[in-house]
Write a protein that holds these residues in place. Sequence first.
Motif, PDB file in Angstrom:
ATOM      1  N   UNK A  86       0.825  -1.211   0.000  1.00 16.02           N
ATOM      2  CA  UNK A  86       0.000   0.000   0.000  1.00 16.02           C
ATOM      3  C   UNK A  86       0.861   1.265   0.000  1.00 16.02           C
ATOM      4  N   UNK A  87       0.517   2.198  -0.877  1.00 14.56           N
ATOM      5  CA  UNK A  87       1.313   3.427  -0.939  1.00 14.56           C
ATOM      6  C   UNK A  87       1.092   4.323   0.273  1.00 14.56           C
ATOM      7  N   UNK A  88       1.955   5.306   0.399  1.00 17.57           N
ATOM      8  CA  UNK A  88       1.700   6.373   1.358  1.00 17.57           C
ATOM      9  C   UNK A  88       0.459   7.116   0.873  1.00 17.57           C
ATOM     10  N   UNK A  89      -0.457   7.380   1.791  1.00 18.70           N
ATOM     11  CA  UNK A  89      -1.699   8.062   1.411  1.00 18.70           C
ATOM     12  C   UNK A  89      -1.769   9.370   2.190  1.00 18.70           C
ATOM     13  N   UNK A  90      -1.865  10.454   1.468  1.00 20.32           N
ATOM     14  CA  UNK A  90      -1.863  11.751   2.138  1.00 20.32           C
ATOM     15  C   UNK A  90      -3.209  12.441   1.920  1.00 20.32           C
ATOM     16  N   UNK A  91      -3.936  12.600   2.997  1.00 21.09           N
ATOM     17  CA  UNK A  91      -5.288  13.162   2.898  1.00 21.09           C
ATOM     18  C   UNK A  91      -5.281  14.667   3.114  1.00 21.09           C
ATOM     19  N   UNK A  92      -5.934  15.352   2.219  1.00 21.62           N
ATOM     20  CA  UNK A  92      -6.027  16.814   2.302  1.00 21.62           C
ATOM     21  C   UNK A  92      -7.508  17.167   2.275  1.00 21.62           C
ATOM     22  N   UNK A  93      -8.024  17.544   3.436  1.00 17.05           N
ATOM     23  CA  UNK A  93      -9.464  17.808   3.532  1.00 17.05           C
ATOM     24  C   UNK A  93      -9.772  19.215   3.026  1.00 17.05           C
ATOM     25  N   UNK A  94     -10.766  19.308   2.168  1.00 14.32           N
ATOM     26  CA  UNK A  94     -11.244  20.610   1.676  1.00 14.32           C
ATOM     27  C   UNK A  94     -12.678  20.775   2.180  1.00 14.32           C
ATOM     28  N   UNK A  95     -12.965  21.920   2.767  1.00 11.66           N
ATOM     29  CA  UNK A  95     -14.296  22.136   3.344  1.00 11.66           C
ATOM     30  C   UNK A  95     -15.014  23.278   2.624  1.00 11.66           C
ATOM     31  N   UNK A  96     -16.028  22.894   1.862  1.00  3.51           N
ATOM     32  CA  UNK A  96     -16.767  23.922   1.110  1.00  3.51           C
ATOM     33  C   UNK A  96     -18.023  24.384   1.842  1.00  3.51           C
ATOM     34  N   UNK A  97     -18.329  23.785   2.982  1.00  2.00           N
ATOM     35  CA  UNK A  97     -19.520  24.116   3.777  1.00  2.00           C
ATOM     36  C   UNK A  97     -20.800  24.146   2.937  1.00  2.00           C
ATOM     37  N   UNK A  98     -21.336  22.979   2.756  1.00  2.00           N
ATOM     38  CA  UNK A  98     -22.547  22.850   1.940  1.00  2.00           C
ATOM     39  C   UNK A  98     -23.722  23.547   2.611  1.00  2.00           C
ATOM     40  N   UNK A  99     -24.540  24.272   1.846  1.00  2.00           N
ATOM     41  CA  UNK A  99     -25.649  25.006   2.473  1.00  2.00           C
ATOM     42  C   UNK A  99     -26.718  24.108   3.079  1.00  2.00           C
ATOM     43  N   UNK A 100     -26.825  22.865   2.654  1.00  2.00           N
ATOM     44  CA  UNK A 100     -27.884  22.007   3.186  1.00  2.00           C
ATOM     45  C   UNK A 100     -27.370  20.847   4.027  1.00  2.00           C
ATOM     46  N   UNK A 101     -26.092  20.627   4.029  1.00  2.00           N
ATOM     47  CA  UNK A 101     -25.539  19.504   4.790  1.00  2.00           C
ATOM     48  C   UNK A 101     -25.519  19.807   6.274  1.00  2.00           C
TER      49      UNK A 101
END
Lengths: 858, 368
Positions: free
Chosen positions: A770-785
């Motif tokens: 398994x490769x190195x996995x680098x997570x980059x969270x992007x938060x768009x703030x959904x209007x209904x979520x």
Amino acid sequence: MSETGGGGESRPGGTDEQRVPDGRNSQSDLNLIGSRLRKVDGFAKASGKARYADDIALPGMLHARIVRSPHPHARIVSIDSSRAEALDGVRGVVTGRDMPHTYGVIPWTPDEHPLCVDRVRYIGDGVAAVAAVDEDTAIEAAGLIEVEYEELPAYLDPRKALEATGGEDSPYIHEPRKAGWNGNITKKVHLDFGEVHALMEASDVVVEGAYFFEGTTHAPIEPHCAIGLWEPDGREAGGLSSGGGLTFPLEPGMGGQPGKHEGGVPSSHGRLTVWSSTQVPHYLHRELARVLELDPARVRVIQPPVGGAFGGKSEPFDLEFCVAALAMKTGRPVKILYTREEVFYAHRGRHPFHMRYRTGATKDGKLQSVDAQVLLDGGAYASFGLVTTYYSGQLLTAPYTMPAYRFDSVRAYTNKPACGPKRGHGSVQPRFAFEVQLDKLAEKLEMDPVGLRRSNAMGGNTRTVNELRVTSNGFVECLEAVERASGWKERWRRLPFGRGLGVAGSCYISGTNYPVYPNDMPQSAVQIQIDRSGRVAVFSGASEIGQGTDSMVAYVAAEELGVPLDYVRVFAGDTDFTPVDLGAYSSRVTFMLGNACIDAARTLKRKVQDAVAGEWGCKPREVLLAGGWALFAPDTARKLPIREAFQLAEAMFGTLGATGWYNTPKDIHGSYRGGTIGSSPAYSFTAHVAEVDVDVETGFVEVKRIWIAHDCGRALNPVLVEGQMEGSAYMGFAEALMEEQIFKSAEQGREGLHNAPSLLDYRIPTSLDTPELESLIVESLDPEGPYGAKEAGEGPLHPSIPAIANAIHDAVGIRMDALPFSPPRVWRRINEARAEGKLKKPTAPGRPIEEEVHESVS
Amino acid sequence: MLRLPPHEYHRPRSLDEAVELLHRFGDDAMVIAGGTDLIPNMKHRLFEPAHLVGLKGIGELRGIRREGGALAIGAAETLASVARHPEVRGRFAALAAAAGHVAGPQLRNAGTIGGNLCLDTRCTYYNQTEFWRRALGYCLKKDGTVCHVTKVGKKCVAAHSADTPPALIAFGARVEMRSPSGTRSVPVEDFFVPDGIRNNQRGPGETITRILIPLSFVSGADGAPGGADVDAAAGGDADGAVNRIRGSPNGDEELHLRSGYSKLRQRASIDFPLLTVAVAAWVDPGGRMQRLRGVVTALGARPRELTGWDEIAEGEALDDDVIDALAERARKQCRPLDNIIVDPEWRRAMVPVYVKRALIQLRDEPPS
């Protein structure tokens, strides 16, 4: 109870009322939400305390075995179970004739019987089941059931299946639903948006390619398991959870056997409980009642902790009907645990797709027209195939603007285990083809493929060419995050020969806007009850399958009601005491259940605020609930333990409980037939960059690292979001390099026999691969979520595969248009390229585009 | 789940007792040590012995120690203990690497070196459940009459798939066996026979007791451990064995035992080999090789020693041209079949690649 569904005006989000002056989460007004938290069930699972379906043993329980077809396609001439029934220890046998109703998770395509009645359609199709006092006896008895078959021609290749005529030598796998139809077609979809032909003609460049996506299966570590319990009338007994004494006859004939109708399965009273490792208790509940002719109010489905599902447990299976029918027939509880081999036969995994794409663009890289043809190899039954056929086209229209798009999708039946939904249902395969097409387009135009994607990004608050409503959209941020993190600008096309980078993007639904059976009832619901101890009990209809559903509702309840997280108890997965949720599929749960939970919790919160405000003589909105306290907002030194706040509310309003629910907005789909399929209240977006090392001597591709940027709206718990991102990228990488659900041909000894139904030979990468996995969270703030959240469980899988394909091209100049990129296949492509003199690092864009375009026009 | 066929499990405390039990039950008994091969095969109904004679409690079958001119490895030593034993690592690096590449860590903690020698041959048409094999119509190796690999042949071509035998053969090791009629030992290459149905010459009631690997150049010459005229260097340094040979062809000089091991598999763990190559040679300070041996497996029913290497390499240094010539010679001798589910043409093309990789290890650095 609140006046509106959670989808109404009571939108979550930070308000002054919720601000807690602890400075812990400076990014938002939220207290707990957004923090890195443990899963509420994590310790029980990690320490072996969680009780999975197979850990359940009921007194007097029988074990059953299903007899399976050794033929890929045959008529059942006769079934003789007399020798099995005569075996010491055998308590009952059921066959297809005991359960004559067909079922199917999609109400328009009910083409399965719990056990085959007169026809078997793949090697492994169930024909009978036998229950005995122990597993060994059941296995022995299964071997004594004699089934006579008359073999029929079988179809392994969907192209051959489509050529069938329905004649004697060329039978259909299913009866055509209408006269004159081809019985080997599950579904055909042709949808056309915009001026496909004209815009293709007018395009400066057109890229055309044929792609093949090999089928893969889910391979959850827990095999499917179910236990059936039948409690006849007059013998009231609680289930396990209520702790009530269980009563049922210990020997057949001791009474309590249900009244039989012709099939041997009772038509009337009594109560049925089925424990199952399912991810859709509600659909199982419906189908059990329908197929077994039981009153739904007398059927209870309990979902214990599930050891992985990934879409592989998202519809009813033969074992659930069999344990129920055998329990009803024998009067004793009955368990079936699949063998690993049976899990491969149950399948419902990723369809093999044969795809052709034409993609036209202007000379500056603007997409103009996309034309797709997709043939889906469906296997023996429809499963979710109607939806898969739509998804194969419908979900491609974001995140890039495409002025014209057409797709032509056909799903064929074949004599193999049925395909269905696997993580990224129906859209992982076209996404692979399309993102490779974009890479080829960028190369032809001498453009940077990140730049090409950025310039076509559709943005937020818009509609796709097929009229799907897109609200929040963080795709460009995702693209830029992976571009930055991977050093793309400095490294793409500049790494040494053998090393390469590839990029891909995608989008996915946060739940389907319309349930699989049409109805106007809520899609998701919770009930919350709080009391004077401070304890918060959340009754959640949703299915925890390892993805963190139970944790998510606990975080939401704690956030809203201001209690410490460990004051919250989540009760889930039992149709007898939780409200209905449609199940853990289509990445719907966080969005829908999260909103439902906010809805219920806010109803209670208002009561607590009212009660405390009455005590303090302030306005209700000046009362904050946070961190185990009720606090006076203008001066938080004034506070009350949350327990006392709840006591005030209980004194004022009586016993405190509330339901909350979520239903989707109904005006966000396409105005054409099929336009509801693919519509979702919100879409997630993802971009990957993969870095690979290709060994040109052997064909081994080593994926060194994948940068994963995913727009999940808001990360309710970043730990779980990252877990989903890594797990998704891993699963895609596994399909890219290794996985193949394939079958032997007649020349290979037996047509339709699974190539390798074991975890030894069906290869899934180990931790060392398994490769190195680098997570980059992007938060768009959904209007209904809920708090702005969208899905994270499936979207992040999609770009894995094309990003790796594109990275292989960057490394050595070859195109891998068919999966998997296993060493022998890559080695063959390398040899071809070497022979053609094309085994080399592709050249970086540099020459002026104008010059190149004229040469590239096709 | 898959269930084991009914059987009785015996726990002898001594080798004598084990041999007696095996003799008493004859064909109804099988020996079991780690069980990592036998248990899944029993669940697949490939074997249904009424009696299992467990070897793990027998102290005589344990231990790795020098005896005479050989390193003696007890048959019930686990693959993990062989892989990490300092002398094995230092002197017989290819064996340590081979043992360390079997399956995964848990299986190496259970599986034994004796069991690895006795690993049943493997084939896509054989290592399957009873249901699967019935749907197939069974095969030559078990319950059937047809070989689905060769279609026509009456000979089973299931693949020898054990990792350690090629290394043991390259080092000139012998396998010692015990039966009621006594103890005997044979070179490991002769232990195997070219029959996929049963690919070794272990007789009924016979069990492997030890593996004996010669420590010195001379002792390897006649295949028998011993070598009284050799001063074996003590201990296992990282450079491998050092022997001071008196009266060797080149006079009094030091020869180092060097080796290499490469394994082709799609995953970095768990998988059986698609191809295994072990090479070993005695190398003088000038890099010239004597008695270079190369062994490949996972092709047919037994490991294959590569032939014709002497004429290319004897007394030569291992430069790139020699490596290429050896690799090409190997390619010509190896023809993988469809007995394993991975593209045989690719596996054949990998023979020279993996031979080269093993030889480069031998020349440049020991395998790890």
